[in-house]
Design a protein around this motif. Structure first.
Motif, PDB file in Angstrom:
ATOM      1  N   VAL A 115      -8.049   1.564  19.368  1.00  0.00           N
ATOM      2  CA  VAL A 115      -8.307   1.833  17.959  1.00  0.00           C
ATOM      3  C   VAL A 115      -8.844   3.266  17.860  1.00  0.00           C
ATOM      4  CG1 VAL A 115      -9.610   1.174  15.901  1.00  0.00           C
ATOM      5  CG2 VAL A 115      -8.729  -0.580  17.452  1.00  0.00           C
ATOM      6  N   ILE A 116      -7.984   4.187  17.419  1.00  0.00           N
ATOM      7  CA  ILE A 116      -8.355   5.598  17.336  1.00  0.00           C
ATOM      8  C   ILE A 116      -9.287   5.808  16.156  1.00  0.00           C
ATOM      9  CG2 ILE A 116      -7.412   7.900  16.847  1.00  0.00           C
ATOM     10  CD1 ILE A 116      -4.853   6.869  18.364  1.00  0.00           C
ATOM     11  N   ARG A 117      -9.009   5.099  15.084  1.00  0.00           N
ATOM     12  CA  ARG A 117      -9.838   5.243  13.892  1.00  0.00           C
ATOM     13  C   ARG A 117     -10.219   3.860  13.404  1.00  0.00           C
ATOM     14  NH1 ARG A 117     -10.784   9.670  10.176  1.00  0.00           N
ATOM     15  NH2 ARG A 117     -12.986   9.239   9.833  1.00  0.00           N
ATOM     16  N   ASN A 118     -11.509   3.607  13.335  1.00  0.00           N
ATOM     17  CA  ASN A 118     -11.973   2.338  12.801  1.00  0.00           C
ATOM     18  C   ASN A 118     -11.964   2.425  11.274  1.00  0.00           C
ATOM     19  OD1 ASN A 118     -13.461   0.167  11.924  1.00  0.00           O
ATOM     20  ND2 ASN A 118     -14.859   0.225  13.687  1.00  0.00           N
ATOM     21  N   PRO A 119     -11.249   1.520  10.603  1.00  0.00           N
ATOM     22  CA  PRO A 119     -11.172   1.609   9.139  1.00  0.00           C
ATOM     23  C   PRO A 119     -12.550   1.616   8.466  1.00  0.00           C
ATOM     24  CG  PRO A 119      -9.786  -0.193   9.962  1.00  0.00           C
ATOM     25  CD  PRO A 119     -10.470   0.400  11.144  1.00  0.00           C
ATOM     26  N   ASP A 120     -13.563   1.031   9.131  1.00  0.00           N
ATOM     27  CA  ASP A 120     -14.919   1.017   8.556  1.00  0.00           C
ATOM     28  C   ASP A 120     -15.511   2.421   8.405  1.00  0.00           C
ATOM     29  OD1 ASP A 120     -14.724  -1.674   8.505  1.00  0.00           O
ATOM     30  OD2 ASP A 120     -15.902  -2.009  10.342  1.00  0.00           O
ATOM     31  N   GLU A 121     -14.939   3.397   9.135  1.00  0.00           N
ATOM     32  CA  GLU A 121     -15.455   4.774   9.017  1.00  0.00           C
ATOM     33  C   GLU A 121     -15.038   5.419   7.699  1.00  0.00           C
ATOM     34  OE1 GLU A 121     -14.064   7.041  12.363  1.00  0.00           O
ATOM     35  OE2 GLU A 121     -14.667   5.457  13.759  1.00  0.00           O
ATOM     36  N   LEU A 122     -14.097   4.798   7.018  1.00  0.00           N
ATOM     37  CA  LEU A 122     -13.627   5.370   5.758  1.00  0.00           C
ATOM     38  C   LEU A 122     -14.138   4.530   4.593  1.00  0.00           C
ATOM     39  CD1 LEU A 122      -9.952   6.243   6.763  1.00  0.00           C
ATOM     40  CD2 LEU A 122     -11.937   7.749   6.748  1.00  0.00           C
ATOM     41  N   HIS A 123     -14.650   5.215   3.575  1.00  0.00           N
ATOM     42  CA  HIS A 123     -15.169   4.521   2.395  1.00  0.00           C
ATOM     43  C   HIS A 123     -14.029   3.960   1.549  1.00  0.00           C
ATOM     44  CE1 HIS A 123     -16.351   4.620  -1.923  1.00  0.00           C
ATOM     45  NE2 HIS A 123     -17.400   3.983  -1.452  1.00  0.00           N
ATOM     46  N   SER A 124     -12.981   4.783   1.355  1.00  0.00           N
ATOM     47  CA  SER A 124     -11.865   4.371   0.504  1.00  0.00           C
ATOM     48  C   SER A 124     -10.686   5.296   0.766  1.00  0.00           C
ATOM     49  CB  SER A 124     -12.267   4.456  -0.976  1.00  0.00           C
ATOM     50  OG  SER A 124     -12.878   5.701  -1.240  1.00  0.00           O
ATOM     51  N   TRP A 125      -9.569   4.927   0.221  1.00  0.00           N
ATOM     52  CA  TRP A 125      -8.342   5.726   0.372  1.00  0.00           C
ATOM     53  C   TRP A 125      -7.693   5.882  -0.997  1.00  0.00           C
ATOM     54  CZ3 TRP A 125      -5.760   8.227   4.306  1.00  0.00           C
ATOM     55  CH2 TRP A 125      -4.442   8.607   4.038  1.00  0.00           C
ATOM     56  N   LEU A 126      -7.436   7.131  -1.363  1.00  0.00           N
ATOM     57  CA  LEU A 126      -6.757   7.433  -2.631  1.00  0.00           C
ATOM     58  C   LEU A 126      -5.527   8.264  -2.304  1.00  0.00           C
ATOM     59  CD1 LEU A 126      -9.826   8.667  -4.678  1.00  0.00           C
ATOM     60  CD2 LEU A 126      -8.421   6.712  -5.311  1.00  0.00           C
ATOM     61  N   GLU A 127      -4.400   7.926  -2.885  1.00  0.00           N
ATOM     62  CA  GLU A 127      -3.179   8.667  -2.545  1.00  0.00           C
ATOM     63  C   GLU A 127      -2.320   8.893  -3.781  1.00  0.00           C
ATOM     64  OE1 GLU A 127      -1.057   7.078   0.793  1.00  0.00           O
ATOM     65  OE2 GLU A 127       0.774   8.184   0.350  1.00  0.00           O
ATOM     66  N   ILE A 128      -1.927  10.148  -3.973  1.00  0.00           N
ATOM     67  CA  ILE A 128      -0.896  10.436  -4.978  1.00  0.00           C
ATOM     68  C   ILE A 128       0.431  10.209  -4.294  1.00  0.00           C
ATOM     69  CG2 ILE A 128       0.163  12.177  -6.467  1.00  0.00           C
ATOM     70  CD1 ILE A 128      -2.270  13.868  -6.191  1.00  0.00           C
ATOM     71  N   HIS A 129       1.363   9.556  -4.957  1.00  0.00           N
ATOM     72  CA  HIS A 129       2.693   9.421  -4.375  1.00  0.00           C
ATOM     73  C   HIS A 129       3.749   9.539  -5.450  1.00  0.00           C
ATOM     74  CE1 HIS A 129       5.915   8.152  -1.742  1.00  0.00           C
ATOM     75  NE2 HIS A 129       5.078   8.336  -0.740  1.00  0.00           N
ATOM     76  N   ILE A 130       4.829  10.211  -5.109  1.00  0.00           N
ATOM     77  CA  ILE A 130       5.948  10.305  -6.036  1.00  0.00           C
ATOM     78  C   ILE A 130       6.490   8.886  -6.275  1.00  0.00           C
ATOM     79  CG2 ILE A 130       7.716  10.633  -4.240  1.00  0.00           C
ATOM     80  CD1 ILE A 130       7.609  12.772  -7.351  1.00  0.00           C
ATOM     81  N   GLU A 131       6.875   8.577  -7.483  1.00  0.00           N
ATOM     82  CA  GLU A 131       7.447   7.254  -7.752  1.00  0.00           C
ATOM     83  C   GLU A 131       8.887   7.213  -7.232  1.00  0.00           C
ATOM     84  OE1 GLU A 131       8.761   6.349 -11.683  1.00  0.00           O
ATOM     85  OE2 GLU A 131       8.278   4.237 -11.500  1.00  0.00           O
ATOM     86  N   PRO A 132       9.188   6.314  -6.284  1.00  0.00           N
ATOM     87  CA  PRO A 132      10.572   6.281  -5.778  1.00  0.00           C
ATOM     88  C   PRO A 132      11.482   5.488  -6.722  1.00  0.00           C
ATOM     89  CG  PRO A 132       9.171   4.845  -4.472  1.00  0.00           C
ATOM     90  CD  PRO A 132       8.325   5.348  -5.615  1.00  0.00           C
TER      91      PRO A 132
END
Ligand SMILES: [Zn+2]
Length: 343
Positions: free
Chosen positions: A196-213
Motif C-alpha cells: 500500500v503506497i498510499r493509505n487512503p486515510d492520509e487524504l481528507h477528501s478527493w475533488l475532481e473536475i472531469h470533462i463530461e463524456p
C-alpha cells in the motif's frame, strides 16, 4: 479546442496570480498538450506510455517553477503538494489521469490535472490553505489499451493491482502491463507485492473536475454540473444465441429457428423494459455494442443458426441492475420457448 490561444508558458509570470492570468495559464497548458499529441483526429496518450510521461513532466516543471513540492511515487504517479498552515492535517486531494483513450479528446483527464494545478496556485496566491492540498497526476486509468482492465495507476497506489492485471497485453505492441510499467520506471517489486503506497486515510477528501463524456450539459445548455453518482455496470461480454441454420428459400417461417430474429426480439423487449423503468424513475442505460453472426457459416441466403452479441447495462442503483438482470433472464426463457432457440 483552444486553437486561437498560442501563449508560450514563459509569458506567464510565476510571481502573481490573478484570475485572468490563471485562465491564460490553463489555456496555454491545454494548447501545449494538444500540440504535443494531436494526430489529426484526436490525442492518444497510452497508459504507462511515453506521451503520458512527457505531459506529466510538463506539469512537474511548472509546479516546481511555482515553488511546489513534487514527487513521483513508486507507481510513477506525480504528486504536487501545497503545505497548509496546519501541516499535521490530512490533505484535500485533487487531480485526474493523463492517459487518454486512442484518439481521445484534449480535455479528458487533462481538465482535472490542469484545473487541480490552478486550484493549488490560486490557494497559494491567496496566502495558502489551512489544510494541505495535493494534486495527483494519475496514469493508466483507461481500459482501452490493455483489453479491458483499468485504473492501473490508482490501484497500484492502493496496493490492489493483481498478477492478472500485470500480465494483460497491450493492444498494439503486445507488451505486458508489467513491461510497460517497468519502462516508465515503476518499482515493480512493490507493485507485485501489493504494497500500500498510499493509505487512503492520509487524504481528507478527493475533488475532481472531469470533462463530461456525454452530451447532457450541452443539450441542457449548462456550463457545469455536480456529479451525484457514477453508474456501476453488468457486462455480458458474449451472449450466444443458437437456433438452426437453414436454406432461406426452402424453409418456411413456421419451421425456422432464426437466431438473429430471436436476438432482435430480446433486444427490442429489453429496450421496452428500459423505457418503462425510466418512466418509473429508475436510472438505467442499456447497450448492445457488438453483434456478430458466425462468418464461417453466415450467408445472404441462409437463415442464421447462430449469433453472438454483447449486452451491457448500467445504473446508479444496484437493485435496478439486479431487477433488470432478472428481466433479461426471463425474456431469454420466453423467447427460447417461442422460437426454439437457446441463449
Ligand atoms: Zn477521464
Amino acid at each position: 479546442m483552444a486553437d486561437d490561444v498560442a501563449l508560450p508558458l514563459s509569458t506567464i509570470p510565476p510571481e502573481s496570480f490573478m484570475t485572468r492570468e490563471l485562465e491564460s495559464l490553463a489555456q496555454a497548458l491545454f494548447y501545449q498538450f494538444r500540440e504535443m499529441s494531436f494526430d489529426g483526429t484526436g490525442i492518444s496518450w497510452e497508459t504507462y506510455g511515453a506521451g503520458e510521461t512527457q505531459a506529466m513532466q510538463v506539469i512537474e516543471r511548472l509546479a516546481k517553477q511555482h515553488g511546489f513540492e513534487t514527487h513521483w511515487d513508486p507507481a510513477q504517479i506525480l504528486i504536487v503538494r501545497l503545505q497548509g498552515s496546519e501541516p499535521g492535517m490530512t490533505a484535500v486531494a485533487t487531480g485526474s489521469h493523463l492517459d487518454s483513450v486512442p484518439q481521445g479528446g484534449n480535455y479528458d483527464g487533462a481538465a482535472g490535472v490542469i484545473g487541480g494545478l490552478i486550484a493549488l496556485l490560486a490557494a497559494k496566491d491567496r496566502g495558502g490553505p489551512r489544510r494541505p492540498m495535493e494534486m495527483l497526476v494519475l496514469r493508466g486509468e483507461e481500459s482501452a489499451w490493455f483489453g479491458g482492465p483499468c485504473y492501473f495507476g490508482s490501484r497500484a497506489m492502493f496496493g490492489q493491482l493483481t498478477g492478472a492485471d500485470l500480465a494483460s497485453q497491450h493492444r498494439d505492441n503486445g507488451l505486458s502491463l508489467a513491461e510497460q510499467m517497468r519502462a516508465c520506471g515503476v518499482d515493480l517489486t512493490r507493485i507485485e507485492a501489493q504494497d500500500v503506497i498510499r493509505n487512503p486515510d492520509e487524504l481528507h477528501s478527493w475533488l475532481e473536475i472531469h470533462i463530461e463524456p456525454g452530451p447532457v450539459l450541452i443539450a441542457r445548455d449548462k456550463p457545469v454540473g455536480l456529479v451525484t453518482g457514477i453508474r456501476g455496470n453488468v457486462r455480458h461480454r458474449r451472449v450466444v444465441c443458437r437456433g438452426q441454420a437453414a436454406h432461406s428459400g426452402a424453409v418456411p417461417r413456421w419451421l425456422r429457428h432464426d437466431a438473429v430474429l430471436a436476438m432482435a426480439e430480446l433486444l427490442m423487449r429489453m429496450d421496452e423494459h428500459w423505457r418503462v423503468l425510466l418512466e418509473w424513475g429508475e436510472d438505467l442505460v442499456v447497450t448492445s455494442g457488438i453483434v456478430e453472426t458466425n462468418p464461417n457459416e453466415h450467408a445472404v441466403s441462409r437463415v442464421p443458426g447462430e449469433v453472438s452479441f454483447a449486452l451491457e447495462y448500467r445504473s446508479q442503483d444496484a437493485k435496478t441492475l439486479g431487477s433488470f438482470g432478472n428481466l433479461v433472464r426471463s425474456e431469454c426463457e420466453q423467447i427460447s420457448v417461442k422460437r426454439g432457440v437457446t441463449f
